[in-house]
Scaffold this active site. Structure first.
Site, PDB file in Angstrom:
ATOM      1  N   GLU A   1      16.208  24.565  -2.561  1.00 47.79           N
ATOM      2  CA  GLU A   1      16.939  25.817  -2.751  1.00 47.79           C
ATOM      3  C   GLU A   1      18.317  25.538  -3.347  1.00 47.79           C
ATOM      4  O   GLU A   1      18.801  26.294  -4.190  1.00 47.79           O
ATOM      5  CB  GLU A   1      17.063  26.573  -1.431  1.00 47.79           C
ATOM      6  CG  GLU A   1      15.755  27.087  -0.861  1.00 47.79           C
ATOM      7  CD  GLU A   1      15.089  28.176  -1.681  1.00 47.79           C
ATOM      8  OE1 GLU A   1      15.707  28.679  -2.653  1.00 47.79           O
ATOM      9  OE2 GLU A   1      13.945  28.544  -1.358  1.00 47.79           O
TER      10      GLU A   1
ATOM     11  N   TRP B   1      13.556  29.956  -9.625  1.00 50.62           N
ATOM     12  CA  TRP B   1      12.721  29.241  -8.659  1.00 50.62           C
ATOM     13  C   TRP B   1      11.488  28.660  -9.349  1.00 50.62           C
ATOM     14  O   TRP B   1      10.990  27.609  -8.956  1.00 50.62           O
ATOM     15  CB  TRP B   1      12.322  30.153  -7.506  1.00 50.62           C
ATOM     16  CG  TRP B   1      11.461  29.451  -6.507  1.00 50.62           C
ATOM     17  CD1 TRP B   1      10.161  29.712  -6.194  1.00 50.62           C
ATOM     18  CD2 TRP B   1      11.817  28.314  -5.694  1.00 50.62           C
ATOM     19  NE1 TRP B   1       9.691  28.824  -5.251  1.00 50.62           N
ATOM     20  CE2 TRP B   1      10.692  27.956  -4.926  1.00 50.62           C
ATOM     21  CE3 TRP B   1      12.988  27.570  -5.555  1.00 50.62           C
ATOM     22  CZ2 TRP B   1      10.702  26.893  -4.028  1.00 50.62           C
ATOM     23  CZ3 TRP B   1      12.998  26.499  -4.656  1.00 50.62           C
ATOM     24  CH2 TRP B   1      11.870  26.174  -3.904  1.00 50.62           C
TER      25      TRP B   1
ATOM     26  N   TYR C   1       2.395  29.877  -3.740  1.00 54.16           N
ATOM     27  CA  TYR C   1       3.612  29.653  -2.957  1.00 54.16           C
ATOM     28  C   TYR C   1       3.903  30.867  -2.081  1.00 54.16           C
ATOM     29  O   TYR C   1       4.196  30.733  -0.886  1.00 54.16           O
ATOM     30  CB  TYR C   1       4.787  29.364  -3.890  1.00 54.16           C
ATOM     31  CG  TYR C   1       6.102  29.207  -3.174  1.00 54.16           C
ATOM     32  CD1 TYR C   1       6.362  28.082  -2.396  1.00 54.16           C
ATOM     33  CD2 TYR C   1       7.085  30.200  -3.244  1.00 54.16           C
ATOM     34  CE1 TYR C   1       7.566  27.948  -1.709  1.00 54.16           C
ATOM     35  CE2 TYR C   1       8.286  30.071  -2.572  1.00 54.16           C
ATOM     36  CZ  TYR C   1       8.511  28.943  -1.807  1.00 54.16           C
ATOM     37  OH  TYR C   1       9.698  28.812  -1.120  1.00 54.16           O
TER      38      TYR C   1
END
Length: 200
Positions: free
Chosen positions: A48, A56, A26
């Site tokens: 988000e 995350w 990522y």
């Protein structure tokens, strides 16, 4: 946070990157790369928002579940979701089963559809708030992120506080916040230089 230098491939990376393949991929392939694709922008701002109060890593691990649950983040399809879809989704173990956050994605799809009709694209609106290239900060929202958050809230979007919006801007290359010593910093700077900003 200092850059990490201890990866097996010898490449220094931002200090927040852990040793998992998914996190490293990522960071290397997505985070900070400029995007003007409305589907991708909508996915990122939704994810988000889903991260609020969570890590995350949790959201990244469930990203495919979110894509399945929310029609690959097709704005028009999600905008048509109703109460039955909400009840279905709060039972879906492939996502975080938070009713308020699920309803926020549906609401934001409806607001995104309105924005697209009014502005021509989400990208044309979002990129007006682009931030300058600058060294990695402590993660505090910038003036641009605060302004975008206020604009979205005024338009009826949900789960778009300044911290969430700043994380979104970092993720889609609206600011290059890779650490100065991170190998990807120069790559993202080059990508931003070559990127064609969407016209309003």
């Amino acid at each position: 946070m200092p850059a990490r230098q201890d990866f097996p491939d010898g490449r220094p990376r931002c200090g927040w990157v852990d040793d998992s393949d998914s996190y490293r991929a990522y960071h290397d392939e997505e985070w900070g790369r400029p995007s003007a694709d409305d589907r991708h922008l909508f996915e990122q701002i939704c994810l988000e928002g889903m991260q609020s109060g969570l890590s995350w890593r949790t959201i990244l691990n469930k990203r495919e579940g979110y894509r399945r649950a929310f029609a690959d983040f097709d704005i028009d399809k999600i905008a048509r979701f109703g109460a039955d879809d909400v009840e279905r989704l709060v039972q879906d173990a492939g996502i975080v089963r938070h009713r308020g956050k699920i309803e926020a994605i549906i609401n934001n799809a409806r607001r995104a559809r309105e924005m697209r009709e009014r502005e021509g694209s989400l990208a044309a609106f979002f990129w007006r708030f682009e931030g300058p290239d600058r060294p990695l900060t402590d993660g505090a929202p910038t003036a641009e992120a605060i302004a975008l958050s206020k604009a979205l809230k005024k338009l009826g979007w949900s789960f778009v506080g300044p911290t969430t919006v700043y994380a979104f801007m970092q993720s889609v290359g609206m600011v290059n916040d890779h650490h100065a010593e991170c190998y990807a910093q120069a790559l993202c700077a080059k990508a931003r230089k070559q990127f064609k900003r969407p016209a309003a």
